[in-house]
Design a protein around this motif. Structure first.
Motif, PDB file in Angstrom:
ATOM      1  N   ARG A 192       0.835  -1.206   0.000  1.00  0.00           N
ATOM      2  CA  ARG A 192       0.000   0.000   0.000  1.00  0.00           C
ATOM      3  C   ARG A 192       0.865   1.248   0.000  1.00  0.00           C
ATOM      4  O   ARG A 192       0.571   2.234  -0.698  1.00  0.00           O
ATOM      5  CB  ARG A 192      -0.926  -0.016   1.227  1.00  0.00           C
ATOM      6  CG  ARG A 192      -1.789   1.226   1.395  1.00  0.00           C
ATOM      7  CD  ARG A 192      -2.750   1.401   0.238  1.00  0.00           C
ATOM      8  NE  ARG A 192      -3.571   2.579   0.391  1.00  0.00           N
ATOM      9  CZ  ARG A 192      -4.749   2.586   1.020  1.00  0.00           C
ATOM     10  NH1 ARG A 192      -5.218   1.470   1.566  1.00  0.00           N
ATOM     11  NH2 ARG A 192      -5.448   3.693   1.111  1.00  0.00           N
ATOM     12  N   ALA A 193       1.954   1.218   0.762  1.00  0.00           N
ATOM     13  CA  ALA A 193       2.834   2.381   0.840  1.00  0.00           C
ATOM     14  C   ALA A 193       3.456   2.688  -0.519  1.00  0.00           C
ATOM     15  O   ALA A 193       3.565   3.858  -0.915  1.00  0.00           O
ATOM     16  CB  ALA A 193       3.930   2.141   1.880  1.00  0.00           C
ATOM     17  N   GLU A 194       3.873   1.651  -1.238  1.00  0.00           N
ATOM     18  CA  GLU A 194       4.480   1.873  -2.550  1.00  0.00           C
ATOM     19  C   GLU A 194       3.461   2.400  -3.550  1.00  0.00           C
ATOM     20  O   GLU A 194       3.762   3.291  -4.349  1.00  0.00           O
ATOM     21  CB  GLU A 194       5.087   0.561  -3.068  1.00  0.00           C
ATOM     22  CG  GLU A 194       5.852   0.692  -4.381  1.00  0.00           C
ATOM     23  CD  GLU A 194       7.109   1.532  -4.268  1.00  0.00           C
ATOM     24  OE1 GLU A 194       7.626   1.981  -5.307  1.00  0.00           O
ATOM     25  OE2 GLU A 194       7.583   1.745  -3.129  1.00  0.00           O
ATOM     26  N   ARG A 195       2.249   1.872  -3.491  1.00  0.00           N
ATOM     27  CA  ARG A 195       1.207   2.348  -4.397  1.00  0.00           C
ATOM     28  C   ARG A 195       0.799   3.777  -4.063  1.00  0.00           C
ATOM     29  O   ARG A 195       0.507   4.566  -4.951  1.00  0.00           O
ATOM     30  CB  ARG A 195       0.010   1.395  -4.349  1.00  0.00           C
ATOM     31  CG  ARG A 195       0.296   0.090  -5.109  1.00  0.00           C
ATOM     32  CD  ARG A 195      -0.760  -0.943  -4.889  1.00  0.00           C
ATOM     33  NE  ARG A 195      -0.585  -2.072  -5.814  1.00  0.00           N
ATOM     34  CZ  ARG A 195      -1.035  -3.280  -5.578  1.00  0.00           C
ATOM     35  NH1 ARG A 195      -1.667  -3.544  -4.440  1.00  0.00           N
ATOM     36  NH2 ARG A 195      -0.853  -4.245  -6.469  1.00  0.00           N
ATOM     37  N   ASP A 196       0.790   4.110  -2.784  1.00  0.00           N
ATOM     38  CA  ASP A 196       0.512   5.496  -2.397  1.00  0.00           C
ATOM     39  C   ASP A 196       1.603   6.426  -2.928  1.00  0.00           C
ATOM     40  O   ASP A 196       1.313   7.546  -3.366  1.00  0.00           O
ATOM     41  CB  ASP A 196       0.430   5.612  -0.871  1.00  0.00           C
ATOM     42  CG  ASP A 196      -0.862   5.026  -0.319  1.00  0.00           C
ATOM     43  OD1 ASP A 196      -1.789   4.764  -1.118  1.00  0.00           O
ATOM     44  OD2 ASP A 196      -0.940   4.825   0.907  1.00  0.00           O
TER      45      ASP A 196
END
Length: 222
Positions: free
Chosen positions: A146-150
């Motif tokens: 999720r952090a990378e996609r954010d």
């Protein structure tokens, strides 16, 4: 509990348009709240869809010159709209989220040059969505978080349109909320600035956002 008189719209189609707007807000956040401000025969409804980091504004004409300033549940307001009768029952007020106390100014707006037309803005959003999907699919399995996609999203949607300073996420929000509907590529769109605020205006609604941090600003009750 204070019971407010129903709002009567000047045209039933405006009740339907407001219902569509509220439906989109609730789609993104079932617990969404909206701030209502009415005066001089006009109603402004402010909402903040998650992720976009913008304020969405839908206006409507009223039959009566009602004075109103209240924050309510978007879902309850939606349930209280009678489209065929062109009216809406205003639900009981709720404790407003922080954004509800920081609204754009009512005056002092100046035009900003360089805004692409509606068709070009829709094209820019489509290209950004395609880029996000392509880069997301290219991520190795261990980085599909999720952090990378954010981070990907921030990189893409924070880009600005030409020299306007308007981030793509504002245009994405306008399209997602029905303010840049398909088939209306010739609809007039305009961009305005007032202090640290930008406002993208279309015939179907507006998107406003601050271009400076929310510090040392006055807060009004919602």
């Amino acid at each position: 509990m204070t019971v407010l008189a129903p709002l009567h719209f000047a045209d039933p189609r405006e009740a339907a348009a407001l219902a569509a707007f509220l439906g989109r807000l609730v789609h993104y956040d079932r617990a969404a709240a909206v701030r209502l401000q009415a005066g001089g025969g006009a109603l402004a409804v402010f909402g903040r869809p998650p992720s976009f980091e913008v304020l969405a504004i839908r206006t409507a004409r009223l039959v009566d010159a009602v004075d109103l300033d209240v924050t309510v549940s978007a879902g309850e307001l939606l349930e209280g709209i009678e489209e065929s009768a062109g009216k809406a029952v205003v639900p009981e007020s709720v404790t407003g989220p922080p954004w509800a106390g920081v609204l754009p100014p009512r005056a002092g707006w100046q035009p900003v040059a360089g805004l692409p037309d509606a068709a070009q803005m829709r094209g820019a959003v489509a290209a950004a969505v395609a880029e996000f999907r392509s880069r997301d699919e290219a991520l190795p399995e261990e980085r599909r978080t999720r952090a990378e996609r954010d981070r990907l999203g921030r990189d893409i949607w924070s880009r600005t349109l030409g020299t306007t300073g308007l981030p793509l996420r504002a245009v994405h929000a306008a399209q997602s909320l029905g303010f840049l509907p398909p088939g209306q590529e010739d609809a007039p769109v305009a961009l305005f600035a007032s202090g640290p605020w930008l406002r993208l205006r279309t015939p179907y609604g507006s998107i406003a956002l601050r271009t400076a941090p929310m510090s040392l600003i006055s807060v009004t009750p919602g």
